[in-house]
Design an enzyme around this catalytic site. Structure first.
Site, PDB file in Angstrom:
ATOM      1  N   SER A 309       0.747  -1.262   0.133  1.00 22.07           N
ATOM      2  CA  SER A 309      -0.137  -0.155  -0.099  1.00 22.07           C
ATOM      3  C   SER A 309       0.851   1.258   0.074  1.00 22.07           C
ATOM      4  CB  SER A 309      -0.957  -0.113   1.127  1.00 22.07           C
ATOM      5  OG  SER A 309      -2.166  -0.811   0.926  1.00 22.07           O
ATOM      6  N   ILE A 310       1.932   1.327   0.588  1.00 19.20           N
ATOM      7  CA  ILE A 310       2.630   2.401   0.649  1.00 19.20           C
ATOM      8  C   ILE A 310       3.100   3.031  -0.633  1.00 19.20           C
ATOM      9  CG2 ILE A 310       5.124   1.409   0.600  1.00 19.20           C
ATOM     10  CD1 ILE A 310       5.817   3.711   2.696  1.00 19.20           C
TER      11      ILE A 310
END
Ligand SMILES: [Zn+2]
Length: 488
Positions: A309-310
């Site tokens: 997700s980052i």
């Protein structure tokens, strides 16, 4: 007298020719040695007549940004013997064996060797060395020597690295900055006869040149916090390993780079894994060296992983920069998004995020928002940003063995690959590549050069040289960077 037969004459002639040939070869060899090799022979004679004792240069320290020593050089002594000068071989061997806590037979064997000089023990502490000096035994020499120590043991082990027996850097900063740290060896020249006996008391001393002290951007306190946090996280997640980097996004200075598990730099050949340690003797030498190499590996730069997700931050800046989205743009999460022939879920599925702005979508880390943005960008533009933000290249950090991302080629990116890439899956990058790209999203758009070397300091800690690093290419606009910083 009988005349020699024809056969005898022929044999004599052959014999004469052989003699002449041998003589010619010898003359030629003599001329060759005289004309071309004389300097080499002179040098060899000089080396036989003078007996060198090397003086190790003091290897420079590795310091943190506040001058705290991470790797230091301690003065110790090396004890050697000139067998030809030793008068009482047994007595000398006994004294040395007792004082240095060595095996008597081993020492005696060395003292009786027919060599110019034999090393009995290196890395002798200064107190013991002084006792041997005071005994003043003929043929026993005590020279200054140095030893590498790491006061913090496991701190930043894979980053700092360590030195081998010859004091040469093997991995990490110790290897990368070997030229700065090593200095130049000195020599003590003594004139001796062919048996190695000293001809006079005159000695020529060529002093060693000490190595420079490497000042780094690391901060011991931040590094310690980073390591504690990392250890807790890895243990609570029951992960095998983890990396944590603390970097100034404005200039690429690395304050901390931690890898878990670590190892003791003072015992770098002792395996840190208890199971492996217990089975160590039974392992083949290849298995042992593989295990050590794994332990020494700096995963923060040497290994790739799937970021997850980052990476949505990267998709976000691409969308903002290309104008396909603004912070106020609205989206609607149904709990999934259809990409090609697949339904790809939001992490909140079966629940949904419903209506949300882009800024809220980032806060919610809502997968459909990013799949939608990537679709609007198209695969080609999306991959352009992946490249622009440095994922296909090394960051250029001052450490060896850096890896680069493993990323799809454009021809292999269909709707499903594009959708999964938008939230950081189906490809691999290094933690440091990610650090550098994320920095660009908040520092005005510059792709900085991550680094640990700051400069060189003299023995008083004053900087004599500061390394310079490029500010880096601007890959995003100020505006996009400012917007992203606000959203984050
Ligand atoms: Zn959602």
């Amino acid at each position: 007298m009988e005349r020699p037969t024809v056969g005898e004459k022929r044999r004599l002639l052959i014999y004469l020719l052989c003699c002449m040939l041998a003589f010619l070869v010898l003359i030629g060899r003599l001329a060759y040695i005289g004309l071309f090799r004389s300097s080499q022979w002179q040098e060899m004679a000089y080396e036989q007549q003078t007996r060198d004792r090397l003086i190790t240069a003091r290897r420079g320290d590795i310091l943190d940004r506040n001058g705290v020593g991470i790797a230091e050089t301690q003065t110790v002594a090396a004890v050697s013997v000139v067998p030809a000068e030793v008068k009482e071989k047994e007595e000398t061997a006994k004294f040395l064996a007792d004082t240095l806590e060595l095996d008597y037979d081993d020492v005696l064997e060395k003292v009786q060797q027919k060599v110019a000089l034999v090393r009995i023990q290196s890395k002798v502490d200064t107190e013991t060395a002084q006792a041997i000096r005071q005994a003043d035994l003929p043929g026993v020499k005590v020279d200054e020597d140095v030893q590498r120590i790491y006061p913090f043991g496991e701190l930043a082990a894979q980053v700092v690295g360590f030195v081998g027996k010859d004091n040469q850097g093997i991995i990490g900063l110790e290897a990368k900055y070997d030229d700065v740290l090593e200095g130049e060896q000195g020599k003590i020249l003594t004139l001796t006869d062919a048996k190695g006996k000293e001809l006079s008391q005159e000695q020529e001393r060529i002093p060693p040149v000490d190595g420079g002290n490497l000042v780094t951007t690391l901060d011991v306190t931040i590094q310690q916090y980073a390591e504690q946090t990392l250890a807790k996280t890895v243990e609570s997640k029951q992960a095998k390993k983890g990396s944590l980097i603390v970097m100034n996004p404005q200039n690429g200075e690395i304050y901390a780079m931690a890898n878990y598990p670590s190892f003791d730099l003072n015992e770098p050949f002792t395996i840190n894994n208890p199971e492996l340690a217990a089975a160590w003797e039974g392992l083949s030498s290849k298995e042992q060296s593989d295990a050590l190499n794994t332990m020494w590996r700096n995963s923060a730069i040497n290994d790739t992983y799937e970021p997850g997700s980052i990476f949505k931050i990267i998709t976000s800046v691409a969308g903002l920069e290309e104008g396909v989205v603004t912070p106020e743009s609205t989206f609607y999460c149904r709990g999934f998004h259809v990409a090609g022939d697949r339904q790809i879920k939001c992490w909140r599925y079966p629940r949904t995020h419903g209506a949300e702005t882009f800024a809220e979508g980032v806060q919610n880390s809502c997968n459909p928002v990013f799949m939608e943005i990537a679709e609007r960008l198209g695969a080609e533009t999306f991959l352009d940003y992946v490249e622009k933000l440095g994922f296909r290249e090394k960051t250029g950090i001052d450490l060896a063995g850096e890896a680069t991302g493993i990323i799809h080629e454009l021809k292999n990116v269909g709707p499903v690959e594009l959708a999964t890439m938008s939230f950081g899956q189906s490809f691999q990058i290094t933690p440091l590549q990610l650090m550098r790209a994320i920095s660009a999203t908040v520092n005005g758009g510059y792709l900085v050069t991550p680094h640990i070397g700051y400069g060189i300091a003299d023995e008083n800690g004053n900087l004599t040289e500061t390394f310079s690093y490029e500010k880096g290419e601007q890959v995003l606009s100020e505006k996009t960077s400012e917007t992203m910083k606000t959203i984050l």
